[in-house]
Every structure is written in C-alpha cells, then in structure tokens.
Design an enzyme around this catalytic site. Structure first.
Site, PDB file in Angstrom:
ATOM      1  N   LYS A  18    -123.550  45.116  12.010  1.00 34.04           N
ATOM      2  CA  LYS A  18    -124.019  43.727  11.946  1.00 34.04           C
ATOM      3  C   LYS A  18    -122.866  42.747  12.159  1.00 34.04           C
ATOM      4  CE  LYS A  18    -127.410  43.796   8.240  1.00 34.04           C
ATOM      5  NZ  LYS A  18    -127.642  43.120   6.947  1.00 34.04           N
ATOM      6  N   ASP A  74    -130.343  39.587   6.382  1.00 32.76           N
ATOM      7  CA  ASP A  74    -131.039  40.724   5.785  1.00 32.76           C
ATOM      8  C   ASP A  74    -132.056  41.181   6.809  1.00 32.76           C
ATOM      9  OD1 ASP A  74    -131.064  42.319   3.247  1.00 32.76           O
ATOM     10  OD2 ASP A  74    -133.202  42.020   3.573  1.00 32.76           O
ATOM     11  N   ASP A 160    -131.129  51.877  15.713  1.00 33.26           N
ATOM     12  CA  ASP A 160    -131.239  51.542  17.143  1.00 33.26           C
ATOM     13  C   ASP A 160    -131.761  52.695  18.014  1.00 33.26           C
ATOM     14  OD1 ASP A 160    -130.594  48.860  17.069  1.00 33.26           O
ATOM     15  OD2 ASP A 160    -128.451  49.187  17.383  1.00 33.26           O
TER      16      ASP A 160
HETATM   17  P1  ITT Z   1    -125.252  43.929   4.247  1.00 29.94           P
HETATM   18  O1  ITT Z   1    -126.332  43.775   3.201  1.00 29.94           O
HETATM   19  O2  ITT Z   1    -123.875  44.006   3.707  1.00 29.94           O
HETATM   20  O3  ITT Z   1    -125.395  42.919   5.359  1.00 29.94           O
HETATM   21  P2  ITT Z   1    -126.734  46.344   4.840  1.00 29.94           P
HETATM   22  O4  ITT Z   1    -126.530  47.465   5.802  1.00 29.94           O
HETATM   23  O5  ITT Z   1    -126.953  46.723   3.397  1.00 29.94           O
HETATM   24  O6  ITT Z   1    -125.496  45.368   4.968  1.00 29.94           O
HETATM   25  P3  ITT Z   1    -129.420  45.294   4.936  1.00 29.94           P
HETATM   26  O7  ITT Z   1    -129.617  45.399   3.478  1.00 29.94           O
HETATM   27  O8  ITT Z   1    -129.906  44.048   5.623  1.00 29.94           O
HETATM   28  O9  ITT Z   1    -127.904  45.434   5.348  1.00 29.94           O
HETATM   29  O10 ITT Z   1    -130.069  46.573   5.604  1.00 29.94           O
HETATM   30  C1  ITT Z   1    -130.616  46.550   6.870  1.00 29.94           C
HETATM   31  C2  ITT Z   1    -130.539  47.913   7.479  1.00 29.94           C
HETATM   32  O11 ITT Z   1    -131.462  47.944   8.583  1.00 29.94           O
HETATM   33  C3  ITT Z   1    -129.149  48.160   8.070  1.00 29.94           C
HETATM   34  O12 ITT Z   1    -128.381  48.974   7.243  1.00 29.94           O
HETATM   35  C4  ITT Z   1    -129.426  48.795   9.403  1.00 29.94           C
HETATM   36  O13 ITT Z   1    -129.287  50.153   9.348  1.00 29.94           O
HETATM   37  C5  ITT Z   1    -130.870  48.466   9.716  1.00 29.94           C
HETATM   38  N1  ITT Z   1    -130.831  47.502  10.802  1.00 29.94           N
HETATM   39  C6  ITT Z   1    -130.850  46.154  10.709  1.00 29.94           C
HETATM   40  N2  ITT Z   1    -130.683  45.606  11.916  1.00 29.94           N
HETATM   41  C7  ITT Z   1    -130.547  46.620  12.778  1.00 29.94           C
HETATM   42  C8  ITT Z   1    -130.331  46.687  14.150  1.00 29.94           C
HETATM   43  O14 ITT Z   1    -130.131  45.608  14.888  1.00 29.94           O
HETATM   44  N3  ITT Z   1    -130.240  47.896  14.709  1.00 29.94           N
HETATM   45  C9  ITT Z   1    -130.378  49.007  13.976  1.00 29.94           C
HETATM   46  N4  ITT Z   1    -130.564  49.043  12.676  1.00 29.94           N
HETATM   47  C10 ITT Z   1    -130.648  47.836  12.066  1.00 29.94           C
END
Ligand code: ITT
Length: 207
Positions: A18, A74, A160
C-alpha cells in the site's frame, strides 16, 4: 472551498504494498510523504465495523502522534459467495505471517463449500485524511470483477493474483503498477479501488 493538503504528511500504513502505491499516487502533487513505519508510530487496533471507520482510526492516531496531516487506507476484498468476507478482515485472514497464498486458498475453499456458483468479488478502499486540528475527510473507491483460481501473477501485493477486474482478462497480479493504479491523464476513471478513491481525494484536497 475545502482545505488543501500541502507540505508534509504521514502515510499511516505499515503495509509495504500500500505504501508504495500511495507514494506513487502522491508523487505528482509535491507533498512530502513520510510513513508511519519511518516515524516509528504504533499500529492502532482496527476496531471499526466498516472500512471508513477503520481508515479514520488509523489516520486519527497518526495525525495525533505525528502532529501532521495523516492519510490512511483501509481496504479489502469482498467476495459475493462469502457474503462479503474477508472484507475488513482481509489482512487478518493472512495471519501474523501475512500469508496471502493461504488466505487466497481459504477464499477458494470457502467459496467452493458455499455452494454458490458466483465468482463475483470487489475490492474496496476507504481513504481518510485527518488534520491534527481534527478536520477529517473520507473517500471510498471500489472495483468489481471476478475471482481467479488458481491465482496468477507476481506483481502487486496481497490478493492481487486472485482478482480479475471487469473488462480485463488479466489479474491485478499480472498488471503493471501503472495499469493497476495509474491515474489516466485524460481524467477518465482509474482502475483500482485505491486509485479511484485517490482520484476523488485529489480533486478535492490536492492541487
Ligand atoms: P495498514 O492497516 O497498516 O494500512 P493492513 O495490511 O493491515 O495495513 P488493511 O487492514 O486495510 O491493511 O488490510 C487490507 C488487506 O487487503 C491488505 O493487507 C491487503 O492484503 C488487501 N488489499 C487491500 N488492497 C489491496 C490491493 O490493492 N491489492 C491486493 N490486496 C489488497
């Protein structure tokens, strides 16, 4: 006219995939972005019941701790056959080890076990901007498509490789960064959920 985002800001994420995308999206706007990891900020507990609440929790915590405007995402993958799971639990399905191979296999197994023929899924990204004085803004982007099993492609991160956006034959894992989250110069809609949320944010808060 709403407030503009200028100068220095914190990208409130500990997710390297991200962070890379958010830095690339912010690059043309001349804001100086530091990450929560670089500042050694703690990860707040994501106790919200939806994407927007969790994005706000992360941005509020970072804005307070760093005394800078903070930008948090998020996001997650919502699968129709699983009534929207893993959704806000997308990171948690990968466990402490952040094993997205296992998380994708779980989606495949549970979707099969559900008996639903649907392969439909969508990604959601809620982007929150919070200033240290308490002002807040939130933007949500979505992209709809189909699950792809077995997963394909080494690009991107997280889920992805198991998602093919509508109108495309390749998964996000098989696309370049530019194709997945580039902002089209002609003003048309970007492809990924995060880039779509960013486009809305940029129109309101960035020059
Ligand atoms: P932060 O809270 O520190 O930002 P996190 O990985 O815990 O990191 P989230 O709670 O928002 O973030 O979890 C979202 C998950 O969804 C993330 O770990 C990714 O694996 C998945 N995800 C989100 N956007 C994505 C994308 O563009 N491509 C692939 N997977 C994605």
């Amino acid at each position: 006219m709403s407030r503009r985002l200028t100068g220095k800001l914190v990208i409130a994420t500990h997710n390297a995939g991200k962070l890379r995308e958010m830095r690339e999206l912010l690059a043309p706007y001349g804001v100086e972005a530091v990450s929560a990891g670089e500042l050694g900020l703690a990860e707040p507990e994501e106790t919200g019941s939806d994407f927007v609440s969790n994005a706000l929790i992360k941005a509020r915590a970072a804005a307070k701790a760093a005394n800078l405007p903070a930008f948090a995402d998020d996001s997650g993958l919502c699968v129709d056959a699983l009534d929207g799971a893993p959704g806000i639990y997308s990171a948690r399905w990968a466990g402490e080890a952040k094993n997205f191979g296992a998380a994708m296999a779980r989606i495949e197994a549970e979707a099969q076990a559900s008996g639903s023929p649907s392969r439909r899924a969508h990604f959601v990204s809620a982007l929150a901007v919070v200033w240290p004085d308490g002002e807040e803004a939130v933007f949500e982007g979505k992209v709809f498509g189909d699950l792809a099993f077995p997963p394909r492609g080494m690009a991107g991160f997280g889920y992805d490789p198991c998602f093919t956006p509508d109108g495309h034959a390749r998964t996000f894992g098989e696309m370049s960064a530019e194709e997945k989250h580039g902002i089209p110069p002609d003003g048309s809609e970007a492809l990924s959920h995060r880039a779509r949320a960013f486009q809305m944010m940029a129109r309101t808060l960035l020059k």
